[in-house]
Design a protein around this motif. Structure first.
Motif, PDB file in Angstrom:
ATOM      1  N   ILE A 123      12.597  63.935  10.427  1.00  0.00           N
ATOM      2  CA  ILE A 123      13.957  64.272  10.034  1.00  0.00           C
ATOM      3  C   ILE A 123      13.956  64.550   8.527  1.00  0.00           C
ATOM      4  O   ILE A 123      13.476  63.734   7.746  1.00  0.00           O
ATOM      5  N   TYR A 124      14.431  65.726   8.157  1.00  0.00           N
ATOM      6  CA  TYR A 124      14.435  66.120   6.750  1.00  0.00           C
ATOM      7  C   TYR A 124      15.868  66.145   6.230  1.00  0.00           C
ATOM      8  O   TYR A 124      16.755  66.756   6.854  1.00  0.00           O
ATOM      9  N   THR A 125      16.120  65.527   5.104  1.00  0.00           N
ATOM     10  CA  THR A 125      17.443  65.555   4.489  1.00  0.00           C
ATOM     11  C   THR A 125      17.311  65.764   2.979  1.00  0.00           C
ATOM     12  O   THR A 125      16.297  65.394   2.371  1.00  0.00           O
ATOM     13  N   ALA A 147      11.783  61.438   7.251  1.00  0.00           N
ATOM     14  CA  ALA A 147      11.765  60.209   8.051  1.00  0.00           C
ATOM     15  C   ALA A 147      11.247  60.487   9.457  1.00  0.00           C
ATOM     16  O   ALA A 147      11.415  61.590   9.993  1.00  0.00           O
ATOM     17  N   SER A 148      10.625  59.492  10.040  1.00  0.00           N
ATOM     18  CA  SER A 148      10.177  59.588  11.423  1.00  0.00           C
ATOM     19  C   SER A 148      11.385  59.623  12.357  1.00  0.00           C
ATOM     20  O   SER A 148      12.311  58.825  12.233  1.00  0.00           O
ATOM     21  N   GLU A 149      11.377  60.556  13.295  1.00  0.00           N
ATOM     22  CA  GLU A 149      12.487  60.653  14.242  1.00  0.00           C
ATOM     23  C   GLU A 149      12.525  59.442  15.175  1.00  0.00           C
ATOM     24  O   GLU A 149      13.590  58.951  15.552  1.00  0.00           O
ATOM     25  N   GLU A 150      11.361  58.933  15.528  1.00  0.00           N
ATOM     26  CA  GLU A 150      11.286  57.798  16.458  1.00  0.00           C
ATOM     27  C   GLU A 150      11.476  56.465  15.737  1.00  0.00           C
ATOM     28  O   GLU A 150      11.965  55.500  16.336  1.00  0.00           O
ATOM     29  N   ALA A 151      11.066  56.437  14.451  1.00  0.00           N
ATOM     30  CA  ALA A 151      11.205  55.186  13.683  1.00  0.00           C
ATOM     31  C   ALA A 151      11.725  55.546  12.295  1.00  0.00           C
ATOM     32  O   ALA A 151      10.945  55.663  11.333  1.00  0.00           O
ATOM     33  N   PRO A 152      13.041  55.751  12.154  1.00  0.00           N
ATOM     34  CA  PRO A 152      13.620  56.237  10.901  1.00  0.00           C
ATOM     35  C   PRO A 152      13.315  55.388   9.675  1.00  0.00           C
ATOM     36  O   PRO A 152      13.426  55.878   8.546  1.00  0.00           O
TER      37      PRO A 152
END
Length: 218
Positions: free
Chosen positions: A1-3, A31-36
């Motif tokens: 996940i990119y922000t 961030a990891s999609e499965e483990a943010p």
């Protein structure tokens, strides 16, 4: 996940492709999609643009119709100076000259001013332009000077940027491309290049021809 922490400065899509929107600083979080909670932060600085602007979507207009010689050896068109194709040329008939074959034979009265207008589609900070010529032998086909270079944001009202502008080394035939030709810092959407005085052209030749035309900021 990119922000992005400041999307007015920098955006980032779901593939991680970042795009700078204005000068400033932002932070991209990955961030990891499965483990943010598993993530990393990257500090990013967006600097001012420098160099030739991409010309995709740009268009050109001209003061007079374009001639077509026999078999259109020049491949003359309004798009030619912006298309990246080194086999095409943008060519205008000089004042007081006639050139081309019917039905694309063009005569320009001696008292006329010829010009071309580059539409960059948005207002851009500009301080130079550059021209690539048709070849490295026929210097008589080049603009030597411009009577005036002007800019506009509405395409109708133009403000003078430079007058009696000399094109450096235009008479040196072996130089197939001009250096970056410095302009005062300005910001416009449209740039107009006008020539009518005989000093704008070489002593012989019936046309002026540009293979590629670039605009930029440094």
């Amino acid at each position: 996940i990119y922000t992005s922490s400041d999307e007015s400065v920098l955006t980032v899509d779901n593939m991680g492709i970042a795009k700078g929107l204005k000068v400033g600083k932002s932070q991209i979080t990955i961030a990891s999609e499965e483990a943010p909670s598993i993530k990393v932060n990257l500090d990013v600085t967006v600097d001012p643009f420098s160099g030739d602007y991409p010309r995709e979507g740009w268009t050109m207009a001209a003061s007079h119709p374009l001639f077509k010689s026999k078999d259109d050896a020049e491949k003359n068109s309004l798009a030619s100076a912006l298309d990246g194709d080194l086999n095409t040329n943008f060519c205008l008939t000089r004042p007081g000259k006639t050139l081309g074959e019917e039905p694309n034979k063009v005569s320009v009265p001696a008292e006329d001013i010829i010009y071309f207008i580059v539409d960059m589609k948005e207002s851009l900070d500009v301080n130079y332009f550059r021209m690539r010529y048709r070849n490295n032998k026929d210097a008589f086909l080049r603009f030597v000077k411009f009577d005036e270079i002007s800019g506009s944001n509405d395409g109708e009202t133009f403000t003078s940027i430079a007058k009696n502008f000399t094109v450096t080394d235009a008479s040196v035939a072996s130089k197939e491309e001009s250096p970056d030709l410095k302009l005062p810092d300005c910001k416009y959407r449209y740039l107009k290049f006008a020539a009518g005085n005989k000093e704008c052209f070489a002593s012989n030749g019936s046309s002026v021809q540009i293979k590629e035309f670039y605009v930029g900021r440094k």
